[in-house]
Design an enzyme around this catalytic site. Structure first.
Site, PDB file in Angstrom:
ATOM      1  N   HIS A 101       6.775  19.392 -24.043  1.00  0.00           N
ATOM      2  CA  HIS A 101       7.560  18.177 -24.286  1.00  0.00           C
ATOM      3  C   HIS A 101       8.300  18.297 -25.605  1.00  0.00           C
ATOM      4  O   HIS A 101       7.850  18.959 -26.532  1.00  0.00           O
ATOM      5  CB  HIS A 101       6.672  16.927 -24.283  1.00  0.00           C
ATOM      6  CG  HIS A 101       5.478  17.034 -25.181  1.00  0.00           C
ATOM      7  ND1 HIS A 101       4.334  17.708 -24.816  1.00  0.00           N
ATOM      8  CD2 HIS A 101       5.251  16.565 -26.433  1.00  0.00           C
ATOM      9  CE1 HIS A 101       3.458  17.647 -25.794  1.00  0.00           C
ATOM     10  NE2 HIS A 101       3.987  16.968 -26.804  1.00  0.00           N
ATOM     11  N   HIS A 103       9.795  16.090 -28.741  1.00  0.00           N
ATOM     12  CA  HIS A 103       9.756  14.797 -29.424  1.00  0.00           C
ATOM     13  C   HIS A 103      11.146  14.504 -30.006  1.00  0.00           C
ATOM     14  O   HIS A 103      11.683  15.331 -30.756  1.00  0.00           O
ATOM     15  CB  HIS A 103       8.802  14.829 -30.621  1.00  0.00           C
ATOM     16  CG  HIS A 103       7.355  14.995 -30.287  1.00  0.00           C
ATOM     17  ND1 HIS A 103       6.470  13.946 -30.280  1.00  0.00           N
ATOM     18  CD2 HIS A 103       6.631  16.091 -29.974  1.00  0.00           C
ATOM     19  CE1 HIS A 103       5.257  14.386 -29.982  1.00  0.00           C
ATOM     20  NE2 HIS A 103       5.328  15.697 -29.798  1.00  0.00           N
TER      21      HIS A 103
HETATM   22  P1  AMP Z   1       1.810  16.810 -29.104  1.00  0.00           P
HETATM   23  O1  AMP Z   1       0.874  16.803 -30.280  1.00  0.00           O
HETATM   24  O2  AMP Z   1       3.139  17.424 -29.428  1.00  0.00           O
HETATM   25  O3  AMP Z   1       1.161  17.410 -27.876  1.00  0.00           O
HETATM   26  O4  AMP Z   1       2.134  15.287 -28.808  1.00  0.00           O
HETATM   27  C1  AMP Z   1       1.594  14.561 -27.751  1.00  0.00           C
HETATM   28  C2  AMP Z   1       2.223  13.188 -27.796  1.00  0.00           C
HETATM   29  O5  AMP Z   1       1.992  12.549 -26.552  1.00  0.00           O
HETATM   30  C3  AMP Z   1       1.633  12.280 -28.888  1.00  0.00           C
HETATM   31  O6  AMP Z   1       2.695  11.861 -29.744  1.00  0.00           O
HETATM   32  C4  AMP Z   1       1.034  11.119 -28.089  1.00  0.00           C
HETATM   33  O7  AMP Z   1       1.182   9.893 -28.731  1.00  0.00           O
HETATM   34  C5  AMP Z   1       1.806  11.184 -26.776  1.00  0.00           C
HETATM   35  N1  AMP Z   1       1.115  10.653 -25.615  1.00  0.00           N
HETATM   36  C6  AMP Z   1      -0.129  10.961 -25.192  1.00  0.00           C
HETATM   37  N2  AMP Z   1      -0.414  10.292 -24.059  1.00  0.00           N
HETATM   38  C7  AMP Z   1       0.679   9.539 -23.760  1.00  0.00           C
HETATM   39  C8  AMP Z   1       0.998   8.607 -22.726  1.00  0.00           C
HETATM   40  N3  AMP Z   1       0.129   8.323 -21.750  1.00  0.00           N
HETATM   41  N4  AMP Z   1       2.211   8.023 -22.738  1.00  0.00           N
HETATM   42  C9  AMP Z   1       3.084   8.294 -23.726  1.00  0.00           C
HETATM   43  N5  AMP Z   1       2.843   9.163 -24.717  1.00  0.00           N
HETATM   44  C10 AMP Z   1       1.655   9.768 -24.757  1.00  0.00           C
END
Ligand code: AMP
Ligand code: ZN
Length: 143
Positions: A101, A103
């Protein structure tokens, strides 16, 4: 983690809710549930890949285009003064959800100066730098 257990695969399939802001054949984008700032959005491929290097390059290009659209839309919506566009690849790099993903994080005057890990810089020997330059450059020409 299998794809069946992957939280973003579940979001893609609509098995758990998300605050979706965009969808096309290959990607979706939704608001981060735990935003760093208002408008913090995640761009996610519909198929399960863990990191950027696992993606076909055409899909990586597509996701970059989607990030561009999201930035334009967020900019119009909340007028940030800047953006961080980042992706964490691998656990060691801070990746918590093992489904690739991007950001898109809008920035505002006076918000926290830094997010996530603090950079600690190193001064490398010139020879090591040159070897890195040569090696990376050669590898790129073979892609
Ligand atoms: P990363 O550390 O780059 O893997 O970031 C994962 C991101 O996913 C974090 O910023 C979380 O807040 C976000 N996240 C986790 N679960 C969900 C969800 N169900 N809906 C939206 N965002 C999520
Ligand atoms: Zn997944």
């Amino acid at each position: 983690m299998t794809e069946e257990q992957c939280i973003f695969c579940k979001i893609v399939k609509g098995e758990i809710p998300s605050m979706k802001v965009y969808e096309d054949k290959y990607a979706i984008a939704f608001l981060d549930i735990n935003p760093v700032n208002p408008g913090h959005t995640l761009i996610v491929p519909k198929n399960h890949y863990t990191t950027l290097t696992d993606l076909p390059v055409t899909l990586a290009q597509h996701l970059t285009m989607v990030s561009w659209k999201i930035m334009q839309a967020v900019k119009q919506e909340i007028k940030p003064v800047g953006f961080n566009v980042i992706n964490n690849n691998g656990k060691r790099a801070g990746q918590l959800v093992p489904h690739y993903h991007i950001h898109v994080i809008p920035r505002f005057e006076g918000d926290e100066k830094r997010f996530g890990m603090l950079w600690v810089t190193k001064k490398l020997e010139e020879e090591q730098m040159k070897n890195l330059q040569k090696g990376i450059n050669e590898n790129i020409s073979k892609l």
